[in-house]
Design a protein around this motif. Structure first.
Motif, PDB file in Angstrom:
ATOM      1  N   ALA A 111       0.821  -1.215   0.000  1.00 23.91           N
ATOM      2  CA  ALA A 111       0.000   0.000   0.000  1.00 23.91           C
ATOM      3  C   ALA A 111       0.853   1.261   0.000  1.00 23.91           C
ATOM      4  CB  ALA A 111      -0.935  -0.004   1.209  1.00 23.91           C
ATOM      5  N   TRP A 112       2.054   1.209   0.585  1.00 24.95           N
ATOM      6  CA  TRP A 112       2.915   2.390   0.603  1.00 24.95           C
ATOM      7  C   TRP A 112       3.327   2.775  -0.819  1.00 24.95           C
ATOM      8  CZ3 TRP A 112       4.502   6.332   3.386  1.00 24.95           C
ATOM      9  CH2 TRP A 112       5.641   6.999   3.010  1.00 24.95           C
ATOM     10  N   ASP A 113       3.623   1.792  -1.644  1.00 19.48           N
ATOM     11  CA  ASP A 113       4.022   2.071  -3.021  1.00 19.48           C
ATOM     12  C   ASP A 113       2.841   2.472  -3.897  1.00 19.48           C
ATOM     13  OD1 ASP A 113       6.663   1.477  -2.530  1.00 19.48           O
ATOM     14  OD2 ASP A 113       6.396  -0.645  -2.957  1.00 19.48           O
ATOM     15  N   LEU A 142       6.151   6.532  -3.148  1.00 19.52           N
ATOM     16  CA  LEU A 142       7.416   6.421  -3.856  1.00 19.52           C
ATOM     17  C   LEU A 142       7.212   6.343  -5.359  1.00 19.52           C
ATOM     18  CD1 LEU A 142       9.132   3.910  -1.444  1.00 19.52           C
ATOM     19  CD2 LEU A 142       9.364   6.377  -1.538  1.00 19.52           C
ATOM     20  N   MET A 143       6.201   5.624  -5.819  1.00 17.60           N
ATOM     21  CA  MET A 143       5.976   5.507  -7.255  1.00 17.60           C
ATOM     22  C   MET A 143       5.538   6.841  -7.853  1.00 17.60           C
ATOM     23  SD  MET A 143       4.170   1.755  -7.367  1.00 17.60           S
ATOM     24  CE  MET A 143       3.843   1.734  -9.092  1.00 17.60           C
ATOM     25  N   GLU A 144       4.751   7.591  -7.125  1.00 16.48           N
ATOM     26  CA  GLU A 144       4.322   8.903  -7.611  1.00 16.48           C
ATOM     27  C   GLU A 144       5.496   9.871  -7.644  1.00 16.48           C
ATOM     28  OE1 GLU A 144       1.936  11.653  -9.275  1.00 16.48           O
ATOM     29  OE2 GLU A 144       1.549   9.529  -8.957  1.00 16.48           O
ATOM     30  N   ARG A 145       6.377   9.787  -6.668  1.00 11.95           N
ATOM     31  CA  ARG A 145       7.569  10.619  -6.668  1.00 11.95           C
ATOM     32  C   ARG A 145       8.463  10.269  -7.860  1.00 11.95           C
ATOM     33  NH1 ARG A 145      12.775   9.762  -5.167  1.00 11.95           N
ATOM     34  NH2 ARG A 145      12.155   7.684  -4.544  1.00 11.95           N
ATOM     35  N   ARG A 180       8.143   3.586 -13.319  1.00 13.36           N
ATOM     36  CA  ARG A 180       9.238   2.677 -13.025  1.00 13.36           C
ATOM     37  C   ARG A 180      10.595   3.350 -13.042  1.00 13.36           C
ATOM     38  NH1 ARG A 180       8.323  -2.833 -13.210  1.00 13.36           N
ATOM     39  NH2 ARG A 180      10.335  -2.792 -12.222  1.00 13.36           N
ATOM     40  N   GLY A 181      10.677   4.583 -13.516  1.00 12.86           N
ATOM     41  CA  GLY A 181      11.960   5.271 -13.588  1.00 12.86           C
ATOM     42  C   GLY A 181      12.442   5.697 -12.222  1.00 12.86           C
ATOM     43  N   GLN A 182      13.738   5.634 -12.012  1.00 14.38           N
ATOM     44  CA  GLN A 182      14.316   6.064 -10.747  1.00 14.38           C
ATOM     45  C   GLN A 182      15.504   6.961 -11.028  1.00 14.38           C
ATOM     46  OE1 GLN A 182      15.226   2.588  -8.495  1.00 14.38           O
ATOM     47  NE2 GLN A 182      13.084   2.140  -8.075  1.00 14.38           N
ATOM     48  N   SER A 183      15.774   7.857 -10.119  1.00 13.15           N
ATOM     49  CA  SER A 183      16.870   8.802 -10.284  1.00 13.15           C
ATOM     50  C   SER A 183      17.741   8.770  -9.033  1.00 13.15           C
ATOM     51  CB  SER A 183      16.312  10.210 -10.496  1.00 13.15           C
ATOM     52  OG  SER A 183      17.353  11.139 -10.547  1.00 13.15           O
TER      53      SER A 183
END
Length: 91
Positions: free
Chosen positions: A44-46, A54-57, A66-69
């Motif tokens: 639920a956090w994701d 985290l996914m919205e960020r 799915r992209g991460q920086s």
């Protein structure tokens, strides 16, 4: 007595079509997730749709879920892309 190959053709066709379907579905799922494998057991956090997830960020930082920086500083304009609603102050 040998089995004629015409009797085995339907089984061969079914096996090939199951293989084509499986590979196609895996390819579509991979393409949908930016070349990465599908996520399983996302908690639920994701998944939450508030600005703290985290996914919205990741979506706001990179443009994809799915992209991460790993950049130490946010890109220009990121400070204005918050999803917090602006509320009027009570005086």
């Amino acid at each position: 007595m040998p089995v004629p190959f015409e009797a085995l053709l339907p089984y061969a066709i079914m096996t090939v079509m199951f293989g084509v379907t499986g590979v196609s579905l895996a390819g579509i799922r991979t393409f949908k997730n930016d070349g990465l494998r599908q996520r399983h057991n996302v908690d639920a956090w994701d998944q939450q749709s508030t600005s703290t997830s985290l996914m919205e960020r990741d979506r706001r930082l990179t443009g994809t879920l799915r992209g991460q920086s790993d950049a130490a500083y946010a890109p220009p304009g990121f400070e204005l892309s918050s999803e917090w609603k602006i509320e009027k102050r009570y005086v």
